[in-house]
Enzyme design. Structure first.
Site, PDB file in Angstrom:
ATOM      1  N   GLU A  98       0.854  -1.182   0.000  1.00 24.24           N
ATOM      2  CA  GLU A  98       0.000   0.000   0.000  1.00 24.24           C
ATOM      3  C   GLU A  98       0.891   1.233   0.000  1.00 24.24           C
ATOM      4  OE1 GLU A  98      -3.909   1.996   2.071  1.00 24.24           O
ATOM      5  OE2 GLU A  98      -2.974   0.298   3.080  1.00 24.24           O
ATOM      6  N   CYS A 135      -7.047   1.053   2.592  1.00 21.92           N
ATOM      7  CA  CYS A 135      -7.917   2.233   2.611  1.00 21.92           C
ATOM      8  C   CYS A 135      -7.610   3.182   1.464  1.00 21.92           C
ATOM      9  CB  CYS A 135      -7.781   2.955   3.951  1.00 21.92           C
ATOM     10  SG  CYS A 135      -8.441   2.017   5.347  1.00 21.92           S
ATOM     11  N   ASN A 162     -12.372  -3.047   0.505  1.00 24.81           N
ATOM     12  CA  ASN A 162     -11.363  -3.144   1.558  1.00 24.81           C
ATOM     13  C   ASN A 162     -11.917  -2.594   2.865  1.00 24.81           C
ATOM     14  OD1 ASN A 162      -8.349  -3.142   2.547  1.00 24.81           O
ATOM     15  ND2 ASN A 162      -9.138  -1.106   3.028  1.00 24.81           N
ATOM     16  N   GLU A 163     -12.133  -3.467   3.820  1.00 25.01           N
ATOM     17  CA  GLU A 163     -12.499  -3.063   5.188  1.00 25.01           C
ATOM     18  C   GLU A 163     -13.751  -2.187   5.251  1.00 25.01           C
ATOM     19  OE1 GLU A 163      -9.360  -1.202   7.345  1.00 25.01           O
ATOM     20  OE2 GLU A 163      -8.021  -2.908   7.224  1.00 25.01           O
TER      21      GLU A 163
END
Length: 658
Positions: free
Chosen positions: A45, A256, A386-387
Site C-alpha cells: 500500500e 484504505c 477493503n475493510e
C-alpha cells in the site's frame, strides 16, 4: 502374445504408471492434507511514502507541480522547488494552467529569464531556474547514469539553452549536461547525467542560461539502474529485498487508499496506465501526494518480475467510512457511488480484466501492449473492496459488481471483505453477506496485541470448510520486537495447519520510510540509502521460502493448552522435503517429541534455521541488525527429541527421497 512382448508391454505400463504417480506427488506422507500453494504473499500500500519517495525510483519530488493545500496546508504547486538565479541573474517563475500538457496534468510552470548575469570575476553558471532536492535529498553514486527528462515549450522567439546539473549542498557540480528548447509545442526533452562523485543529499537544478520565456512540466530524474532495468521502474535494492521474500502473490495498490477519502479520491486504475504525463495525480488518503507513476502496469510488471501472482483491489463503489480524516466508528463518512453511475463503473472493472488478460488486439489489451507487454498478465484473483462498513449501500453495490464480473469472467477468483476487525458487527455482517453470495474468498484484517495471536492460533480450526475460504489480507502484532515476531510465527503456523481454509495471507504494512511513517509497525523500514529489515521480515521470509503444499499432522507432539509453544509440519511435493516449524514464545526452553514416521527415506542431515534472543530485542535503525536467522546442519532420525530455545523460531528442513 509372446512372453517377451508381454514383458515389454508390462514395462511400458509400469513406466507410464510410475511417471503419472510421480507427477501427481508420489511419496506424499501418510494422512497429509492438501493446503494452499498461495498461502504466503505480500500486501503493498502507498502508505509511509512507500511508492513516491520509496519503491518508485523517481528522484524528483512534485515533478509535475501538482502539489496543493488539499494535501497539506503548507503545500502548493512550487513545493520542494527553489527559485535560483546565480550570477546576479533575474527573471520570473510562476504557475500556469492554460493549455496544459494534458488535461490530467493541468498545472505547469513558466520561467521568464530577463537577464543572465555575466559580471566580471564570476566563473560559475549564470541564469534563472529551479532546484529540486527530491525526497529529503537525492542519493547520487559516482559513475552511475541518471536519466533526466522534461516536457517544455518555447514561449519566446529565440531558442533557450538549459544547463541540467546535479549538485551537492555546497553547490559543487556532480553531473551536468545541456538541452535546448526550440519548439512552441509541448515536447519531451531528455539527456543523461553521469555522476563524477557520490553524495547522499544531492539536488537537481534546471537553469536557463540564455534569455527567453518557456514552460516546463513533468521534470523527471531516474537512475538508469532500476530493478530489472525497467523504464519508469523501481528502486533496485528496495525491490530486491521484497523479491527476496519470494511471495506467492502481491496485493495492491492498497487498503484504505483504494476506496479513498471521498468518492472523488477513489483509486481508478485507468488513471494510472499509459504515459506518465497523462496519468492523473491526486492526494493520498494517508496525507501526502501520489503521482500514479507506480501504476497498474508497473505493479503487474513487478509481480511478473518476482514470480508472484497479481491481486489487484478495486473499490466496491463506496468511499472509506473514515473519509474526512477522523476515525468514525459508526462509519458516517462512507459515501456511495450513485446508482446511475454503476454500470459505467462495472465496465471499468471488466475493462481491467481485459487489460490484464485480453489479447493485444482487444481494446484494453492494446493499451497494455502499447506499454510494452503484448502477452497477457494472466490475472487469477480480483479483490472487491477493503475493510468497508457493511452498510446496505455497500451490499447493493458489491452485489452488482460481483454478479457482473462472475457472469462475464467465471475464471477469475473474486475476493470479498469482512471489515477491519477480527470480530464484531462488520465482521459478522461481512461473512454473512459473503456466504449468501457464495463469495469464494473473504478478506479478513486485524491488528492487535501479540498475546492475542498466541491465544488464538487455533482460530481457523473451527472454520466451516464448506463456506468461503479466508484471505488474511492485513495483520500485524503491534511491534517489531522479537516477541512480536515469534507470536506472529506461532500464528502463521496456525495458518499452515489450516491451509485448506486459509488460502492467502499477508503482513501489513509492507514498507515504512524513516521519518515519514503514518503507521507503525512496518515489515521493512528504509531511507534514501539504507534498508532495515525487521525481525518480523525474517519470519515472513522463512515461511514463504519454506512453504509446502501438504500439511502433515501429528509430527510434533504438543499440548494444545500450551499457548506459547506451537509447531507444524508441511511437505513440499516438488522437492520431497519435510519442513518442521517450531515457535516458542515462552521464557523457558521447551522439549518436544518429533515423529517422522509418516515420511519415507528420511535423510539424516537436515538444514536448521534458528531465530532467537531476548524478547525485547529489536533491529534498531541506527545500529547493525542484531537479530537474523542463523542456519546450520542438524542430524535427525525417524523419531527424536528436540529442545526448542526460549523465545525462538526454529525451522528444520529434511530431505526425503521420492
Amino acid at each position: 502374445m509372446t512372453l517377451m512382448k508381454k514383458s515389454g508391454v508390462f514395462k511400458l505400463l509400469w513406466f507410464v504408471v510410475m511417471t503419472i504417480t510421480c507427477l501427481c506427488g508420489y511419496g506424499q506422507p501418510r494422512n497429509a492434507k492438501k493446503i494452499s500453494t498461495d498461502l504466503f504473499g505480500i500486501f503493498f500500500e502507498d502508505i509511509n511514502y512507500a511508492a513516491d519517495g520509496g519503491l518508485y525510483a523517481e528522484l524528483v519530488q512534485n515533478r509535475s507541480f501538482e502539489y496543493s493545500p488539499t494535501e497539506r496546508r503548507e503545500w502548493h504547486p512550487l513545493s520542494f522547488w527553489e527559485y535560483v538565479n546565480p550570477g546576479y541573474s533575474y527573471g520570473y517563475v510562476y504557475v500556469q494552467t492554460q493549455d496544459p500538457l494534458h488535461s490530467n496534468n493541468p498545472t505547469y510552470v513558466v520561467i521568464d529569464v530577463e537577464h543572465v548575469g555575466k559580471e566580471a570575476g564570476y566563473t560559475g553558471l549564470s541564469g534563472v531556474g529551479l532546484k529540486n532536492q527530491g525526497f529529503a535529498g537525492m542519493v547520487v553514486k559516482a559513475g552511475e547514469q541518471y536519466n533526466f527528462s522534461m516536457f517544455s515549450r518555447l514561449l519566446s522567439n529565440e531558442p533557450i539553452t538549459l544547463s541540467i546539473t546535479l549538485q551537492n549542498p555546497q553547490g559543487e557540480i556532480l553531473a551536468e549536461n545541456t538541452l535546448t528548447i526550440s519548439t512552441s509545442s509541448w515536447t519531451k526533452l531528455d539527456v543523461p547525467l553521469i555522476a563524477k562523485a557520490s553524495h547522499d543529499t544531492a539536488s537537481l537544478t534546471v537553469l536557463a542560461t540564455t534569455k527567453g520565456k518557456f514552460a516546463l512540466d513533468v521534470v523527471s530524474l531516474f537512475p538508469k539502474n532500476t530493478f530489472k532495468n525497467r523504464p519508469n521502474g523501481l528502486r533496485p535494492d528496495l525491490a530486491q529485498v521484497i523479491a527476496d521474500l519470494k511471495p506467492r502473490f502481491v496485493r495492491f495498490p492498497g487498503g484504505c487508499l483504494v476506496h479513498g477519502d471521498g468518492l472523488g479520491n477513489m483509486y481508478r486504475w485507468k488513471q494510472t496506465v499509459g504515459p506518465i504525463e497523462q496519468r492523473k495525480e491526486q492526494r493520498n488518503l494517508w496525507g501526502y501526494h501520489q503521482t500514479g507513476g507506480l501504476g497498474y502496469f508497473e505493479y503487474f510488471q513487478f509481480c511478473e518480475d518476482i514470480g508472484a501472482k497479481p491481486v489487484p483491489v478495486v473499490p466496491a463503489a463506496v468511499s472509506c467510512q473514515n473519509s474526512g480524516g477522523t476515525w468514525r466508528i459508526g462509519g458516517t463518512g462512507q459515501k456511495a457511488l450513485p446508482l446511475d453511475e454503476m454500470q459505467e463503473y462495472i465496465q471499468e472493472i471488466l475493462d481491467l480484466i481485459e487489460w490484464a488478460n485480453g489479447p493485444a488486439t482487444s481494446k484494453w489489451g492494446a493499451v497494455r501492449a502499447a506499454a510494452g507487454h503484448p502477452e497477457p498478465f494472466n490475472l487469477e484473483y480480483l479483490a472487491i473492496g477493503n475493510e468497508e462498513k457493511i452498510t446496505p449501500e455497500f451490499e447493493q453495490r458489491f452485489r452488482m459488481i460481483y454478479e457482473a464480473v462472475k457472469a462475464r469472467h467465471p475464471e477469475i477468483t473474486l475476493i470479498g471483505t469482512s471489515g477491519p476487525f477480527h470480530s464484531g458487527e462488520d465482521f459478522d455482517k461481512g461473512w454473512q453477506f459473503a456466504n449468501e453470495l457464495k463469495v469464494p474468498i473473504v478478506d479478513e484484517h486485524y491488528y492487535t496485541d501479540p498475546k492475542w495471536y498466541l491465544s488464538n492460533h487455533y482460530r481457523y480450526d473451527a472454520y466451516d470448510r464448506s463456506k468461503g475460504k479466508v484471505y488474511l489480507g492485513e495483520y500485524a502484532s503491534w511491534g517489531s520486537k522479537l516477541y512480536n515476531a515469534i507470536a506472529e510465527a506461532a500464528y502463521m503456523i496456525g495458518l499452515e495447519r489450516n491451509g485448506d481454509v486459509v488460502v492467502m495471507s499477508s503482513y501489513a504494512p509492507l514498507l515504512g520510510k524513516m521519518g515519514f511513517t503514518q503507521w507503525n509497525p512496518d515489515l521493512i523500514y528504509f531511507d534514501n540509502k539504507n534498508i532495515y529489515p525487521t525481525i518480523n521480515y525474517y519470519v515472513q521470509q522463512l515461511f514463504s521460502t519454506n512453504a509446502g503444499d501438504y500439511y502433515v499432522p501429528d509430527v510434533v507432539a504438543l499440548n494444545r493448552r500450551d499457548s506459547v509453544m506451537v509447531a507444524s509440519c508441511v511437505y513440499d511435493s516438488k522437492t520431497g522435503d519435510a519442513i518442521i516449524k517450531l515457535a516458542n514464545a515462552g521464557k523457558e526452553n521447551k522439549k518436544v517429541k518429533i515423529d517422522l514416521s509418516a515420511f519415507k527415506n528420511i535423510q539424516p542431515v537436515a538444514a536448521r534455521t534458528v531465530i532467537t534472543g531476548n524478547e525485547d530485542d529489536e533491529n534498531k535503525f541506527d545500529l547493525p541488525s542484531k537479530i537474523a536467522p542463523v542456519t546450520d546442519s542438524y542430524k535427525v532420525a525417524r523419531k527424536f527429541d528436540y529442545e526448542v530455545p526460549a523465545m525462538s523460531f526454529v525451522l528444520i528442513r529434511i530431505k526425503t527421497k521420492k
